[in-house]
Design a protein around this motif. Structure first.
Motif, PDB file in Angstrom:
ATOM      1  N   ASN A 100       0.807  -1.266   0.066  1.00  0.00           N
ATOM      2  CA  ASN A 100       0.027   0.223  -0.107  1.00  0.00           C
ATOM      3  C   ASN A 100       0.777   1.350  -0.024  1.00  0.00           C
ATOM      4  OD1 ASN A 100       0.700  -0.952   2.629  1.00  0.00           O
ATOM      5  ND2 ASN A 100      -0.818   0.480   3.531  1.00  0.00           N
ATOM      6  N   PRO A 104      -0.587   3.796  -4.431  1.00  0.00           N
ATOM      7  CA  PRO A 104      -1.153   5.148  -4.545  1.00  0.00           C
ATOM      8  C   PRO A 104      -0.484   5.519  -5.749  1.00  0.00           C
ATOM      9  CG  PRO A 104      -1.195   4.439  -2.237  1.00  0.00           C
ATOM     10  CD  PRO A 104      -0.472   3.630  -2.841  1.00  0.00           C
ATOM     11  N   LYS A 108      -1.292   6.648  -9.837  1.00  0.00           N
ATOM     12  CA  LYS A 108      -1.202   7.910 -10.178  1.00  0.00           C
ATOM     13  C   LYS A 108      -0.412   7.965 -11.510  1.00  0.00           C
ATOM     14  CE  LYS A 108      -1.630  10.956  -6.875  1.00  0.00           C
ATOM     15  NZ  LYS A 108      -0.840  11.791  -5.811  1.00  0.00           N
ATOM     16  N   SER A 137      -6.784   1.608   1.266  1.00  0.00           N
ATOM     17  CA  SER A 137      -5.502   1.907   0.886  1.00  0.00           C
ATOM     18  C   SER A 137      -4.842   1.406  -0.427  1.00  0.00           C
ATOM     19  CB  SER A 137      -4.419   1.238   2.148  1.00  0.00           C
ATOM     20  OG  SER A 137      -4.570   0.026   2.044  1.00  0.00           O
ATOM     21  N   GLY A 140      -6.650   4.026  -5.839  1.00  0.00           N
ATOM     22  CA  GLY A 140      -6.322   5.146  -6.315  1.00  0.00           C
ATOM     23  C   GLY A 140      -6.762   6.520  -6.288  1.00  0.00           C
ATOM     24  N   ASP A 406       3.489   8.775   1.774  1.00  0.00           N
ATOM     25  CA  ASP A 406       3.463   8.103   0.722  1.00  0.00           C
ATOM     26  C   ASP A 406       3.609   8.919  -0.690  1.00  0.00           C
ATOM     27  OD1 ASP A 406       2.813   5.728  -0.527  1.00  0.00           O
ATOM     28  OD2 ASP A 406       0.740   6.411  -1.015  1.00  0.00           O
TER      29      ASP A 406
END
Lengths: 452, 295
Positions: A100, A104, A108, A137, A140, A406
């Motif tokens: 996780n 993300p 992206k 988590s 996106g 993140d």
């Protein structure tokens, strides 16, 4: 002259020809992938994945006819290889284990194939059964789902019930860090060579920084405020780091600056420490068959100070590469590996303590699983359910993440900062200078996000 | 006269005795030193082999247990008992890359070395330094362009790409080594053969080849070792099909749980072919590695 030139040309042409020939024969010799009947999987070498590797041929391949080729790498190598593979969209792999942390920003960047249509078409997979913090988590910024968890974990405090009883101590139901420090002082030397607590000190953003960042969160600190201004030298971060470093120096394991998850697991199993704050997934090993401390371990929630909870959230999940030419085959594999049926298969074939847990609600109502995981099933489930990656501390954050920040840059500046903190644990550097160096690194890394 | 005659020999015997005891002492200390150095180099290897026969929990203890019970579990893991993954494809890939590239290197470097030593081309020193200069670039600097090239050419995860790379990486070393062996061949022998009517092919086959054989063996072994052990390119450029031994080796390392014993077992098994090649060529190597031995 003429003949010499001719000779030179011949001399040059020969090796070129040889190399050319080899290259040509190579192009036809392999490389191309064999259509829908096989998929390539890039995987981290954790015990749960090794079990999967063992079970794939006789179960998944037999049922689906899809052959699975694995590349298995240690965690750091896996991250290197995955970012190289996904950023160039080389199409060598269809599926990779991503956490996780990656999903993300990989999504992206458009490196992952969204899984929503497969999920909605596959009712037997039962997405609603996946624990909510996990699904969130792995979603996106565009709201699409980009990963399915293989197993998940939070963090909690593990302690030796028998040693506590022998010393007449009790673990509070919701311990604070101060209570834990007091207990550690009393537990020092409870058995010959036993220290109070094991905390990671090994450099690495996924090593010492994971537990330390959760301590920072609950002490009221943060890496960045919501405008991407670094807060590493701020009050909360400083207090937390001083507390952590002093605790591990005074009552922590021997060789703390080199101790990571593996070393602490050994220390607790070999009665060299009485407590350990780390991943919930350690419980399976501690209470598993062959462990010298099985049945002697108690589990308490992650200690807190200013927040209600402070456990982290981590999951190894399956991501499908956008450039994959076999997304359907990839989904078949992912949905098999993350299914309830796979958990039952592991339980039946390898034992219920080895089930890749921490991702499905149904796991925690499975009587077979609860029988072997009675001691830690509930604490694990509530730790995961209480984790809130978007709001883990006392102030708003610019990006999700409990034990990490993140952004891709975190692996780099986080690792450098972890080296300073590890030096502070080793006593080679003061906490304040470790933090002021880390502050500069963090501020420089976040420059591109500032003002956006 | 008689007195001096009797004195003189006795003096020479004492000096001889003194000299020989000095020689003996110095050769003794040299022998001890080389044993010591040998042992220092061998200890990590011995430790690896010993650990490979221990159980995971014994291998992971600190302080280390020397007398822990021996087991073959590590080797069973290497051959796939834990993962069901056989090491043979990776080992065959390694063998292909190493053997084929070594043969190519020999095929290219011997004629090149011939043209730089026995019948040197014009400005042969420049040529030698050109070869050397190709080794000045750190390999990692070429990694990204190579990766992108391989991706566009569809050569990722292809063992023949490694064959080409290993050939080109080892070629400069081989040319330098082979030249130093060939340059030691006395020109008089070659002239004598030429006068006796031997052509280039015959001179190559009957004169140069036998004299240079130790050198060729040493060069071949070095190229084989370099390609067998190469890790950087193999890790980045291969995937599931062309994975080589060293890359396969890393798959036993894990950040969760114990792995020392199986990694040691795997490392021992993967180093065996090199050891065997080394022992097989041992007598040739000793001649070859002490450069100038062709005289």
């Amino acid at each position: 002259m003429n003949s010499r030139r001719r000779r030179t040309v011949a001399g040059l042409a020969l090796p070129l020809l040889a190399v050319g020939l080899v290259a040509c024969s190579g192009a036809g010799g392999g490389g191309s992938k064999s259509g829908g009947k096989s998929i390539n999987v890039l995987m981290v070498n954790n015990p749960q994945m090794v079990d999967l590797q063992k079970l794939t041929a006789d179960n998944f391949t037999k049922q689906s006819g899809i052959k699975v080729n694995f590349t298995v790498l240690p965690e750091n190598d896996l991250r290197d290889k995955a970012s190289q593979e996904f950023s160039s969209q080389a199409g060598q792999y269809d599926v990779a284990t991503l956490s996780n942390f990656e999903i993300p920003f990989y999504s992206k960047n458009g490196w992952l194939a969204p899984l929503d249509s497969q999920v909605s078409a596959d009712a037997s997979f039962d997405q609603a059964d996946i624990l909510k913090p996990m699904t969130e988590s792995l979603t996106g910024a565009d709201g699409k789902l980009y990963g399915e968890p293989f197993y998940g974990e939070s963090s909690f405090l593990m302690y030796r019930k028998d040693v506590f009883a022998a010393k007449g101590l009790t673990m509070p139901a919701k311990p604070t860090w101060q209570q834990v420090a007091d207990l550690a002082a009393k537990l020092d030397g409870a058995q010959p060579g036993m220290k109070g607590i094991c905390l990671r000190g090994q450099p690495g953003w996924g090593e010492v920084l994971a537990p330390l960042t959760t301590v920072v969160n609950t002490f009221g600190g943060t890496w960045f405020d919501k405008d991407w201004t670094a807060q590493v030298t701020g009050q909360g971060f400083t207090d937390a780091t001083n507390f952590y470093v002093n605790l591990v120096k005074a009552h922590g394991e021997a060789g703390a600056s080199q101790a990571g998850f593996t070393e602490c697991l050994n220390n607790l199993e070999q009665s060299k420490v009485a407590m350990w704050y780390d991943a919930t997934s350690a419980a399976g090993s501690l209470d598993g068959a062959g462990s010298p401390v099985a049945g002697k371990i108690g589990y308490a929630p992650a200690p807190v100070v200013k927040t209600a909870n402070s456990g982290w959230l981590y999951t190894w999940a399956w991501g499908v590469e956008k450039a994959s030419k076999n997304v359907d085959g990839a989904w078949k594999f992912v949905s098999w590996a993350s299914s309830k049926q796979y958990e039952e298969l592991v339980g039946a074939k390898l034992g219920w303590s080895r089930v890749p847990a921490g991702k499905r609600t149904s796991t925690y109502s499975n009587a077979d699983y609860l029988k072997s995981a009675a001691a830690f099933a509930k604490p694990t489930l509530s730790a995961i359910q209480n984790a809130n990656p978007t709001d883990p501390g006392v102030q708003p954050r610019p990006t999700p993440g409990i034990q990490f920040v993140d952004i891709p840059e975190f692996t780099d500046f986080g690792t450098q900062a972890s080296q300073f903190i590890s030096s502070a644990i080793a006593g080679k550097l003061s906490v304040s200078s470790a933090l002021s160096k880390s502050q500069d690194l963090a501020q420089a890394a976040a420059k591109k996000y500032k003002g956006k | 006269m008689t007195a001096s005659a009797t004195v003189a020999p006795s003096r020479t015997t004492t000096t001889r005795k003194r000299k020989s005891s000095g020689v003996r002492a110095s050769s003794l200390s040299a022998g001890l030193a080389s044993w010591l150095i040998g042992i220092i180099f061998f200890i990590p290897v011995a430790w690896m082999v010993l650990t490979s026969f221990h159980s995971e929990s014994d291998a992971g203890t600190n302080p280390p247990k020397f007398g822990a019970p021996l087991t073959l579990d590590g080797y069973r893991e290497f051959f796939g008992s834990g993962t069901g993954q056989s090491p043979w494809p990776a080992l065959i890939n390694s063998a292909t890359a190493s053997v084929v590239s070594t043969l190519l290197v020999l095929g290219l470097s011997i004629p090149a070395a011939y043209a730089l030593s026995i019948k040197p081309v014009r400005k042969w020193t420049d040529v030698m330094f050109f070869f050397l200069s190709t080794k000045l670039l750190p390999p990692v600097a070429g990694l990204l362009p190579l990766y992108l090239f391989a991706q566009n050419a569809g050569l990722l995860d292809n063992i023949w790409l490694l064959v080409v790379l290993y050939t080109s990486m080892n070629l400069p070393i081989a040319v330098w080594m082979m030249r130093s062996f060939l340059v030691e061949i006395p020109p008089a022998i070659l002239e004598a053969a030429a006068i006796d009517g031997a052509g280039l092919i015959n001179i190559m086959r009957k004169i140069i080849a036998p004299i240079a054989l130790p050198g060729i063996a040493a060069t071949a072994l070095i190229c084989f070792i370099f390609s067998w052990n190469e890790m950087l390119f193999a890790r980045v450029l291969t995937g599931v099909l062309a994975e080589t031994g060293p890359v396969f080796l890393t798959s036993f390392v894990t950040s969760q749980g114990l792995f020392l014993a199986k990694v040691c077992a795997a490392a021992t098994a993967v180093s065996l072919p090199v050891l065997i090649a080394g022992f097989a060529a041992q007598d040739k190597l000793v001649q070859g590695l002490s450069l100038g031995a062709v005289k």
